[in-house]
Design a protein around this motif. Structure first.
Motif, short mmCIF file in Angstrom:
data_model
loop_
_atom_site.label_atom_id
_atom_site.label_comp_id
_atom_site.label_asym_id
_atom_site.label_seq_id
_atom_site.Cartn_x
_atom_site.Cartn_y
_atom_site.Cartn_z
N HIS A 406 66.16 6.67 0.76
CA HIS A 406 65.31 6.72 1.95
C HIS A 406 66.13 7.35 3.08
O HIS A 406 67.29 6.96 3.30
CB HIS A 406 64.86 5.31 2.34
N ASP A 408 67.44 7.32 5.98
CA ASP A 408 67.76 6.51 7.15
C ASP A 408 69.27 6.50 7.34
O ASP A 408 70.00 7.18 6.61
CB ASP A 408 67.21 5.09 6.99
N GLY A 456 61.73 7.61 8.84
CA GLY A 456 62.39 8.05 7.62
C GLY A 456 61.40 8.43 6.55
O GLY A 456 60.17 8.45 6.75
N GLY A 457 61.90 8.73 5.36
CA GLY A 457 61.07 9.13 4.25
C GLY A 457 61.92 9.42 3.03
O GLY A 457 63.15 9.27 3.07
N PRO A 458 61.28 9.85 1.91
CA PRO A 458 62.05 10.07 0.68
C PRO A 458 62.96 11.29 0.77
O PRO A 458 62.61 12.32 1.35
CB PRO A 458 60.95 10.28 -0.36
N ASP A 477 63.84 17.30 1.00
CA ASP A 477 63.02 16.31 1.71
C ASP A 477 61.57 16.80 1.71
O ASP A 477 61.29 17.95 1.36
CB ASP A 477 63.53 16.08 3.14
#
Length: 642
Positions: A406, A408, A456-458, A477
């Motif tokens: 993730h 972050d 955030g995200g994958p 991303d």
């Protein structure tokens, strides 16, 4: 003397025993063919305080020393009566019985002890611990190398030429580990006529070459460079072994001094293990398979310059098997007959590959095989000719790297830790790990800062090593670029990546961004131009938690990763210790394991602030360190340690 008692000749038994006990060197006595410990003086017991050693055979008391040829020396002295001397032998030994071995260095004399009838009763040992002396010398040599660029000052022209003309590294390839060692015998010129090469092909094979030119010094090096180049060009263009040797044979006829040069070329298919080779007047390869060594049959050709035809032979390597190519300096050593020396080479190499020599869990098996084989062989006999050893071992192919995280704040550190482990597993050395680690971390940090925003995200990170040893890295991303409060420009970290790796690209799209690069992995070959140096400890990249200390002079000492999370902490310490740049400050970055763009920006700003205050921020980083490499790329000056 008739009528004279033993006590009259030697002295009072109590006095003799007291002298033995208080001698400042280690003394020990062994009895019988199994070398049972029967007497140990105080100096011995202080250094080796194993309480239960007395009365035991040495192989039982010190099983970890088995394979290091110390007990073999005892056997030789006991059976022949010949005295054996050694200087600065490195021995890995469990001194206190804790189960942990440590390296010590000893000078010693092993001599036979005889009974009243003249028969050998045992072996007496005189040992002197010189560990502190050796470590001090190694540390001094390392400091000299870092501060004064040692190889440019000592025999500089020949040394620089020698290392430039030899292969400085060997490729890191899937399915095979490769290592090379070259010891130059000509101390006055630091140049020789041996050479080696390792060439990766597109179809999952590696070509190994070892050659030897007659003679030493600059002239031999000049001939060597021409033959090495001609051989490499033929092999790179796709010529088979026989055709390559034929072309080099024709080329050698136009080079004065090339006559009688010898060559060994092997072609190893890393996927199937198939091995094809040819020897042109050169010693045949040594193949080590399941604790069983055998020298391959020569292919019959003579040295270059005879206008001959070249044929090849075939063999095979199983997983874990190793093949060694070498020059005659390995087997033609001072004081050794060729049959004896050849057998000793095979025996030592087999023990080392099996892990039955000097314990070392930190080195890759192929590195240990090359370095320890030469160390154990040459510490007995020395060497009077150039010595080259090129080894390859078939290994299991490591799976590609793939990490999904993730995006972050902790993601960069998580990816960095896993990536370092994977790179070390595939065989990358310290420098390549540092470069790839920095580039990937910057890509990941850029995605954290700009791909998704605060939520955030994958994020996906993938890496694969191809058959030619080229690493292909992708950081993907699925967000859209957004500014954040800390950075409105995504280019700072990406510009740093471009400085590290010229193939770096960033491709934005509707479904996200793909950042990628390719990078060839290699491992440095070990080229020793100082005959006094045989063993040097390998560089270890150990994980270190970030922390900042102060030394007695108020100097900041920084350890671990200086990333986006830790750069503000370091900035605060620098501001406080330098009183906002008004007082000169030294910052030691020698133990920094990662220095990202956030840390670089902070250091540049701190230096600028100090300059505005007519002060200075001095950054300490030895050549070869992570900080030195990174700071040099961006033009920030460093100072070597005192």
């Amino acid at each position: 003397m008739p009528g004279t008692s033993w006590d009259d000749l030697v002295g009072d038994p109590y006095d003799v025993r007291w002298v033995f006990e208080t001698m400042p060197v280690m003394l020990a006595a062994l009895r019988g063919p199994d070398h049972r410990l029967i007497a140990l003086n105080d100096a011995y017991r202080q250094l080796i305080p194993k309480a239960d050693a007395t009365g035991k055979p040495v192989r039982e008391a010190f099983p970890e020393v088995l394979g290091q040829f110390v007990f073999d020396a005892f056997d030789h002295v006991y059976h022949t009566g010949e005295t054996h001397h050694g200087k600065e032998w490195r021995i890995a030994i469990d001194l206190d019985g804790s189960g942990t071995t440590q390296d010590v260095y000893w000078d010693f004399t092993f001599s036979a002890r005889r009974d009243d009838d003249g028969a050998i009763d045992g072996v007496d040992l005189v040992l002197q611990d010189v560990t502190a002396r050796v470590r001090a010398r190694l540390a001094a040599e390392q400091q000299l190398a870092e501060v004064s660029q040692r190889y440019e000052q000592v025999r500089s022209s020949a040394t620089v030429m020698q290392q430039a003309l030899l292969a400085p590294s060997v490729p890191v390839l899937p399915g095979v580990d490769i290592a090379a060692e070259y010891l130059v015998a000509t101390e006055d010129t630091a140049a020789g006529g041996d050479w080696f090469d390792a060439i990766a092909t597109d179809n999952g094979a590696v070509i190994l070459v070892v050659g030897d030119v007659v003679g030493h010094g600059i002239a031999a090096t000049a001939v060597m460079s021409q033959l090495r180049t001609a051989t490499r060009l033929e092999l790179i263009r796709g010529s088979g072994i026989s055709d390559a040797l034929t072309a080099v044979e024709e080329f050698a006829q136009h080079i004065p001094g090339a006559e009688f040069a010898t060559l060994c070329i092997t072609h190893l298919n890393t996927i199937t293990g198939a091995l094809e080779y040819a020897t042109a007047g050169h010693p045949p390869p040594l193949l080590i398979s399941k604790h069983s060594p055998r020298f391959l049959e020569p292919t019959g050709a003579t040295p270059l310059g005879r206008g001959q035809r070249f044929t090849t032979r075939t063999d095979a390597l199983g997983h874990g098997d190793a093949v060694l190519l070498y020059t005659d300096g390995v087997v033609e050593r001072p004081g050794r007959r060729l049959p004896e020396s050849t057998t000793e080479f095979a025996t030592v190499a087999t023990r080392v590959l099996a892990g039955e020599a000097i314990p070392d869990d930190t080195a890759r098996p192929i590195d240990r095989l090359c370095s320890q084989t030469l160390e154990l062989l040459l510490r007995n006999s020395g060497y009077s000719d150039d010595v080259t050893l090129l080894g390859a071992q078939r290994t299991t192919v490591a799976p590609p790297f793939h990490e999904q995280v993730h995006a972050d704040a902790p993601a960069a550190r998580s990816v960095r830790t896993r990536l370092r482990e994977w790179l070390a597993a595939v065989g990358a050395d310290h420098t390549d790990i540092m470069v790839v680690d920095h580039a990937v971390s910057e890509y990941v940090q850029n995605a954290i800062d700009h791909a998704y925003g605060p939520t955030g995200g994958p994020l996906e990170v993938a890496a694969v090593l191809d058959n030619r040893g080229v690493l292909d890295v992708q950081v993907i991303d699925h967000g859209q670029w957004v500014a954040n409060e800390h950075s409105s420009e995504p280019s700072r970290g990406l510009g740093f990546v471009s400085a590290l790796i010229t193939t770096a690209t960033v491709t934005p799209g509707d479904s996200g961004t793909r950042a990628s690069f390719t990078y060839p992995l290699s491992r440095s070959a070990r080229i020793v131009t100082d005959p006094a140096v045989i063993h040097t400890p390998p560089h270890q990249l150990d994980p270190v938690q970030f922390h900042i200390d102060f030394d007695d002079d108020g100097e900041l000492v920084v350890c671990g990763d200086v990333d986006a999370l830790h750069a503000p902490t370091l900035a605060g310490r620098i501001i406080g210790q330098s009183r906002s740049g008004t007082r000169a400050l030294r910052v030691d970055l020698s133990a920094v394991t990662y220095l990202g763009s956030a840390g670089l920006r902070m250091l540049a700003e701190a230096r600028a602030q100090a300059r505005r205050q007519d002060s200075d921020l001095i950054l300490i980083a030895p050549p070869g360190s992570t900080a030195h490499h990174v700071l040099s790329l961006v033009g920030i000056p460093t100072t070597p340690p005192d």
